[in-house]
Design a protein around this motif. Sequence first.
Motif, mmCIF file in Angstrom:
data_model
loop_
_atom_site.group_PDB
_atom_site.id
_atom_site.type_symbol
_atom_site.label_atom_id
_atom_site.label_comp_id
_atom_site.label_asym_id
_atom_site.label_seq_id
_atom_site.Cartn_x
_atom_site.Cartn_y
_atom_site.Cartn_z
ATOM 1 N N ARG A 57 3.385 58.710 45.482
ATOM 2 C CA ARG A 57 4.116 57.524 45.014
ATOM 3 C C ARG A 57 3.143 56.379 44.747
ATOM 4 N NH1 ARG A 57 8.541 57.519 49.649
ATOM 5 N NH2 ARG A 57 9.330 55.572 48.759
ATOM 6 N N ASP B 43 11.916 61.412 51.006
ATOM 7 C CA ASP B 43 10.604 61.127 50.405
ATOM 8 C C ASP B 43 9.821 60.073 51.205
ATOM 9 O OD1 ASP B 43 12.347 59.095 49.642
ATOM 10 O OD2 ASP B 43 11.608 58.954 47.584
ATOM 11 N N LYS C 266 10.958 66.278 40.963
ATOM 12 C CA LYS C 266 10.050 65.131 40.796
ATOM 13 C C LYS C 266 10.237 64.134 41.935
ATOM 14 C CE LYS C 266 8.633 65.360 36.179
ATOM 15 N NZ LYS C 266 7.274 65.371 35.840
ATOM 16 N N THR C 267 11.476 63.761 42.232
ATOM 17 C CA THR C 267 11.685 62.733 43.262
ATOM 18 C C THR C 267 11.245 63.256 44.628
ATOM 19 O OG1 THR C 267 13.952 63.396 43.536
ATOM 20 C CG2 THR C 267 13.589 61.579 42.086
ATOM 21 N N ILE D 269 15.621 57.483 32.769
ATOM 22 C CA ILE D 269 15.799 56.178 33.421
ATOM 23 C C ILE D 269 16.353 55.155 32.423
ATOM 24 C CG2 ILE D 269 14.561 54.270 34.541
ATOM 25 C CD1 ILE D 269 14.717 56.712 36.340
ATOM 26 N N GLN E 74 9.279 51.777 29.812
ATOM 27 C CA GLN E 74 10.560 51.302 30.372
ATOM 28 C C GLN E 74 10.714 49.789 30.157
ATOM 29 O OE1 GLN E 74 11.143 52.509 34.492
ATOM 30 N NE2 GLN E 74 10.624 54.630 34.056
ATOM 31 N N ARG F 211 9.323 50.692 35.810
ATOM 32 C CA ARG F 211 8.146 51.167 36.528
ATOM 33 C C ARG F 211 7.049 51.640 35.583
ATOM 34 N NH1 ARG F 211 11.402 52.914 41.608
ATOM 35 N NH2 ARG F 211 9.825 53.544 43.097
ATOM 36 N N GLU G 51 7.029 61.872 42.345
ATOM 37 C CA GLU G 51 6.622 61.584 40.951
ATOM 38 C C GLU G 51 7.722 60.807 40.241
ATOM 39 O OE1 GLU G 51 5.711 65.325 39.055
ATOM 40 O OE2 GLU G 51 4.769 65.977 40.929
ATOM 41 N N LEU G 52 7.337 60.004 39.270
ATOM 42 C CA LEU G 52 8.345 59.296 38.477
ATOM 43 C C LEU G 52 9.064 60.298 37.586
ATOM 44 C CD1 LEU G 52 6.516 56.014 37.359
ATOM 45 C CD2 LEU G 52 7.995 56.400 39.331
ATOM 46 N N GLY H 186 13.247 48.452 41.528
ATOM 47 C CA GLY H 186 12.582 49.719 41.204
ATOM 48 C C GLY H 186 12.636 50.052 39.720
ATOM 49 N N PHE H 187 12.918 49.090 38.898
ATOM 50 C CA PHE H 187 12.934 49.261 37.439
ATOM 51 C C PHE H 187 12.516 47.948 36.814
ATOM 52 C CE2 PHE H 187 14.813 48.571 33.325
ATOM 53 C CZ PHE H 187 14.437 49.719 32.639
ATOM 54 N N LEU I 239 19.849 58.002 41.466
ATOM 55 C CA LEU I 239 19.379 59.399 41.443
ATOM 56 C C LEU I 239 19.647 60.104 42.778
ATOM 57 C CD1 LEU I 239 15.993 59.023 39.496
ATOM 58 C CD2 LEU I 239 18.232 59.690 38.606
ATOM 59 N N ARG I 240 19.489 59.371 43.904
ATOM 60 C CA ARG I 240 19.779 60.008 45.208
ATOM 61 C C ARG I 240 21.241 60.432 45.273
ATOM 62 N NH1 ARG I 240 15.760 56.711 46.784
ATOM 63 N NH2 ARG I 240 17.011 54.837 47.027
ATOM 64 N N PRO J 273 17.576 52.548 40.054
ATOM 65 C CA PRO J 273 17.635 53.935 39.576
ATOM 66 C C PRO J 273 17.425 54.922 40.716
ATOM 67 C CG PRO J 273 16.163 52.640 38.186
ATOM 68 C CD PRO J 273 16.575 51.750 39.324
ATOM 69 N N GLY J 274 16.563 54.567 41.694
ATOM 70 C CA GLY J 274 16.313 55.484 42.822
ATOM 71 C C GLY J 274 17.612 55.781 43.560
ATOM 72 N N ALA J 275 18.425 54.740 43.815
ATOM 73 C CA ALA J 275 19.693 54.934 44.547
ATOM 74 C C ALA J 275 20.659 55.766 43.707
ATOM 75 C CB ALA J 275 20.303 53.572 44.884
HETATM 76 P P1 AMP Z 1 12.976 54.390 44.821
HETATM 77 O O1 AMP Z 1 14.291 54.519 45.539
HETATM 78 O O2 AMP Z 1 12.953 53.198 43.916
HETATM 79 O O3 AMP Z 1 11.810 54.436 45.772
HETATM 80 O O4 AMP Z 1 12.842 55.670 43.871
HETATM 81 C C1 AMP Z 1 12.880 56.987 44.396
HETATM 82 C C2 AMP Z 1 12.408 57.972 43.346
HETATM 83 O O5 AMP Z 1 13.307 57.934 42.208
HETATM 84 C C3 AMP Z 1 11.033 57.696 42.750
HETATM 85 O O6 AMP Z 1 9.971 58.232 43.535
HETATM 86 C C4 AMP Z 1 11.146 58.400 41.392
HETATM 87 O O7 AMP Z 1 11.061 59.806 41.512
HETATM 88 C C5 AMP Z 1 12.583 58.066 40.976
HETATM 89 N N1 AMP Z 1 12.637 56.758 40.273
HETATM 90 C C6 AMP Z 1 13.264 55.613 40.701
HETATM 91 N N2 AMP Z 1 13.122 54.617 39.815
HETATM 92 C C7 AMP Z 1 12.375 55.123 38.794
HETATM 93 C C8 AMP Z 1 11.880 54.579 37.579
HETATM 94 N N3 AMP Z 1 12.111 53.288 37.227
HETATM 95 N N4 AMP Z 1 11.153 55.403 36.765
HETATM 96 C C9 AMP Z 1 10.917 56.695 37.087
HETATM 97 N N5 AMP Z 1 11.343 57.261 38.225
HETATM 98 C C10 AMP Z 1 12.077 56.506 39.088
#
Ligand code: AMP
Length: 197
Positions: A152, A143, A34-35, A46, A73, A69, A39-40, A66-67, A17-18, A13-15
Amino acid sequence: MITRHFKIPVTSPGAILRREMELETLLGKEVAEKTKHGELVSDKIIIELIEDYVRLHGAHGFVFDGFPRTIPQAEALQGILQRHRTPLDLAIWLDVSADTISDRISHRLQCQSCGFTTSEGSAGFSERAVCPYCDGPLVRRSDDDASVLQTRLSEFNGKTQPLGDFYEKLGALRKLDGNRDRDAVFADVSRLVEQAA
Ligand code: AMP
């Protein structure tokens, strides 16, 4: 590495969202604050991403990075897997100390196009070098910063840590020492994936 070695798609999910933030989509704008602060984002957002992913691409197996979290979920994932008749094979818990995480993120470089991740200095990689797989630019994540890391880690301690018990009870949890070098950790992950296949 898992995708290349086992040909199992990995999604994070992080990728996702980026990418949405880069494209400045509605979703990207909604999650940016949030990101940015570590913060989650909401469980609802998600879970919708994951449900869409499994519906569209889930037929032949997948790995989530990353899921889940949070407990909501993880509970939602159980329902999604049941609806799509996909059993959960394995939940891998990589135990990594805060010092190791801090050191790793201070050197982490990521390809902006395909997500390939490496360390500055490893195999001669540096910022502004190009990705060996797709020629995309290697950049730092915004981040990956000491103050954001504190948030985080506290999100992890409060919301993600309880997932250990959740997957232990399901009999799916395998813990690995993630403080070791990449090849040692990958060898153990490979063994677990092969055993679960
Ligand atoms: P990551 O790339 O997994 O480090 O995620 C980067 C950011 O995306 C996190 O700090 C959150 O803001 C958001 N994020 C990614 N995965 C989740 C998740 N499973 N639940 C909530 N927020 C998420």
